[in-house]
Design a protein around this motif. Sequence first.
Motif, PDB file in Angstrom:
ATOM      1  N   ALA A  21      -8.094  10.968  20.219  1.00  0.00           N
ATOM      2  CA  ALA A  21      -7.851   9.986  19.393  1.00  0.00           C
ATOM      3  C   ALA A  21      -6.503   9.773  19.068  1.00  0.00           C
ATOM      4  N   THR A  22      -5.815  10.906  18.560  1.00  0.00           N
ATOM      5  CA  THR A  22      -4.578  10.950  17.968  1.00  0.00           C
ATOM      6  C   THR A  22      -3.543  11.076  18.952  1.00  0.00           C
ATOM      7  N   LYS A  23      -3.915  10.962  20.215  1.00  0.00           N
ATOM      8  CA  LYS A  23      -2.797  10.814  21.087  1.00  0.00           C
ATOM      9  C   LYS A  23      -2.131   9.634  21.152  1.00  0.00           C
ATOM     10  N   ALA A  24      -2.791   8.601  20.627  1.00  0.00           N
ATOM     11  CA  ALA A  24      -2.085   7.320  20.761  1.00  0.00           C
ATOM     12  C   ALA A  24      -2.268   6.696  19.188  1.00  0.00           C
ATOM     13  N   VAL A  25      -3.183   7.212  18.320  1.00  0.00           N
ATOM     14  CA  VAL A  25      -3.216   6.555  17.072  1.00  0.00           C
ATOM     15  C   VAL A  25      -2.864   7.473  16.181  1.00  0.00           C
ATOM     16  N   PRO A  26      -1.976   7.271  15.232  1.00  0.00           N
ATOM     17  CA  PRO A  26      -1.728   8.275  13.953  1.00  0.00           C
ATOM     18  C   PRO A  26      -3.207   8.602  13.221  1.00  0.00           C
ATOM     19  N   LYS A  27      -3.344   9.792  12.792  1.00  0.00           N
ATOM     20  CA  LYS A  27      -4.543  10.250  12.084  1.00  0.00           C
ATOM     21  C   LYS A  27      -4.741   9.552  10.858  1.00  0.00           C
ATOM     22  N   GLU A  28      -3.669   9.255  10.193  1.00  0.00           N
ATOM     23  CA  GLU A  28      -3.587   8.410   9.010  1.00  0.00           C
ATOM     24  C   GLU A  28      -4.089   6.860   9.152  1.00  0.00           C
ATOM     25  N   MET A  29      -4.033   6.291  10.545  1.00  0.00           N
ATOM     26  CA  MET A  29      -4.528   5.230  10.717  1.00  0.00           C
ATOM     27  C   MET A  29      -6.081   4.959  11.170  1.00  0.00           C
ATOM     28  N   LEU A  30      -6.740   6.205  11.147  1.00  0.00           N
ATOM     29  CA  LEU A  30      -8.201   6.211  11.273  1.00  0.00           C
ATOM     30  C   LEU A  30      -8.931   5.541  10.595  1.00  0.00           C
ATOM     31  N   PRO A  31      -9.825   4.746  10.834  1.00  0.00           N
ATOM     32  CA  PRO A  31     -10.295   3.840   9.677  1.00  0.00           C
ATOM     33  C   PRO A  31     -11.686   4.654   8.968  1.00  0.00           C
ATOM     34  N   VAL A  32     -11.857   4.660   7.850  1.00  0.00           N
ATOM     35  CA  VAL A  32     -13.100   4.805   6.854  1.00  0.00           C
ATOM     36  C   VAL A  32     -13.800   3.631   6.656  1.00  0.00           C
ATOM     37  N   VAL A  33     -14.992   3.204   7.317  1.00  0.00           N
ATOM     38  CA  VAL A  33     -15.564   1.937   7.323  1.00  0.00           C
ATOM     39  C   VAL A  33     -14.516   0.988   7.954  1.00  0.00           C
ATOM     40  N   ASP A  34     -13.715   0.155   7.223  1.00  0.00           N
ATOM     41  CA  ASP A  34     -12.748  -0.677   7.874  1.00  0.00           C
ATOM     42  C   ASP A  34     -11.380  -0.408   7.532  1.00  0.00           C
ATOM     43  N   ARG A  35     -10.951   0.364   6.740  1.00  0.00           N
ATOM     44  CA  ARG A  35      -9.580   0.639   6.301  1.00  0.00           C
ATOM     45  C   ARG A  35      -8.867   1.613   6.811  1.00  0.00           C
ATOM     46  N   PRO A  36      -7.613   1.800   7.147  1.00  0.00           N
ATOM     47  CA  PRO A  36      -7.310   3.100   7.512  1.00  0.00           C
ATOM     48  C   PRO A  36      -6.909   4.231   6.379  1.00  0.00           C
ATOM     49  N   LEU A  37      -7.185   5.397   6.566  1.00  0.00           N
ATOM     50  CA  LEU A  37      -7.013   6.335   5.409  1.00  0.00           C
ATOM     51  C   LEU A  37      -5.880   6.042   4.575  1.00  0.00           C
ATOM     52  N   LEU A  38      -4.661   5.764   5.259  1.00  0.00           N
ATOM     53  CA  LEU A  38      -3.681   5.715   4.399  1.00  0.00           C
ATOM     54  C   LEU A  38      -3.546   4.465   3.389  1.00  0.00           C
ATOM     55  N   GLN A  39      -4.489   3.500   3.470  1.00  0.00           N
ATOM     56  CA  GLN A  39      -4.529   2.212   2.530  1.00  0.00           C
ATOM     57  C   GLN A  39      -5.406   2.894   1.143  1.00  0.00           C
ATOM     58  N   TYR A  40      -6.373   3.938   1.587  1.00  0.00           N
ATOM     59  CA  TYR A  40      -6.854   4.468   0.258  1.00  0.00           C
ATOM     60  C   TYR A  40      -5.975   5.198  -0.452  1.00  0.00           C
ATOM     61  N   ALA A  41      -4.945   5.984   0.019  1.00  0.00           N
ATOM     62  CA  ALA A  41      -4.063   6.721  -0.698  1.00  0.00           C
ATOM     63  C   ALA A  41      -3.121   5.701  -1.380  1.00  0.00           C
ATOM     64  N   VAL A  42      -2.666   4.513  -0.650  1.00  0.00           N
ATOM     65  CA  VAL A  42      -1.758   3.902  -0.967  1.00  0.00           C
ATOM     66  C   VAL A  42      -2.327   3.129  -2.532  1.00  0.00           C
ATOM     67  N   GLU A  43      -3.344   2.891  -2.360  1.00  0.00           N
ATOM     68  CA  GLU A  43      -4.236   1.962  -3.358  1.00  0.00           C
ATOM     69  C   GLU A  43      -4.267   2.975  -4.747  1.00  0.00           C
TER      70      GLU A  43
END
Length: 293
Positions: A21-43
């Motif tokens: 998956a991370t060949k083309a998608v950064p790990k931090e953009m993988l979703p948990v339900v419908d939001r990328p991981l990064l969004q949870y950390a930013v919130e």
Amino acid sequence: MKPVRKAIFPVGGRGTRFLPATKAVPKEMLPVVDRPLLQYAVEEAIAAGIEQMIFVTARGKAALEEYFDVAAELVAELKAKGKTAELAVLESTQLEPGRVAYVRQQEPAGLGHAVWCARLITGDEPFAVLLPDDLVYGPSCLKQMVDAYNRVGGNVIAVEQVARERTGSYGIVTPGATDGNLTEVLGLVEKPKPDVAPSTLAVIGRYILQPEVMTILAEGKRGAGNEIQLTDAMAQLIGKQPFHGLAFEGTRFDCGDKAGHIMANIALALDRDDVGPAVRAYIAGLGIAPAGN
Ligand code: UTP
């Protein structure tokens, strides 16, 4: 005591545990339900009162910059179609202009190196570090840490107990006196084997650090895995500045790991009004006995 206004998000790692998956998608953009991981950390950071987010990115991570930008064409399209709910969802991904800064880590030389890459932006202020692959579900973990920092100052890291056989995956604390949910940190060691680990109190991906750590990181000393380790630099602050571990309220999921990522998806999905009932019915249909039986 200077307030914590800035947060560093080191997102330069290669995420090899999530290939392909991370060949083309950064790990931090993988979703948990419908939001990328990064969004949870930013919130979580926004809830803690952080004013500026600094992303330490790398080659192949352009999707992160796109994500926090304004998607003008998409907004226009949704407006034209009257999709107001979707528009509101998009708004939560837009940060005020100037609130986000991007720095490149030119080689994956380790977490300590990634943090050091942000030194000119953090300057002489204390700062937070959030690793987005650690998703902490519950009240903002960083807010709990900022509250503790405002009482005791110095450096504050989030800690939790792990099974002894898992110490080799974490930074481990030598604990001192405990007062409520704060434990004095007397030592730190990166990824010790279970038989030599000083305790089972592990550091998770949330830190509030004093700017002096940048001077130590600047020496570029390599540690475990031949990487510049944040843990090693933090260890050098102990005894010179206050240093505490906070036993936070909330559940941490290690989303840098496949099983942890799946568990986070299940836990957060079960808590949602939209998808929760369907997921619960599916799990019930699997006939799995509740834990402990
Ligand atoms: P990990 O140890 O999970 O490494 O990094 P990784 O490369 O991302 O993932 P795997 O092990 O290959 O699957 C912990 C955090 O440190 C960041 C990562 O982005 C992640 O947030 N990091 C790590 C950097 O920013 N730069 C680095 O050189 C190493």
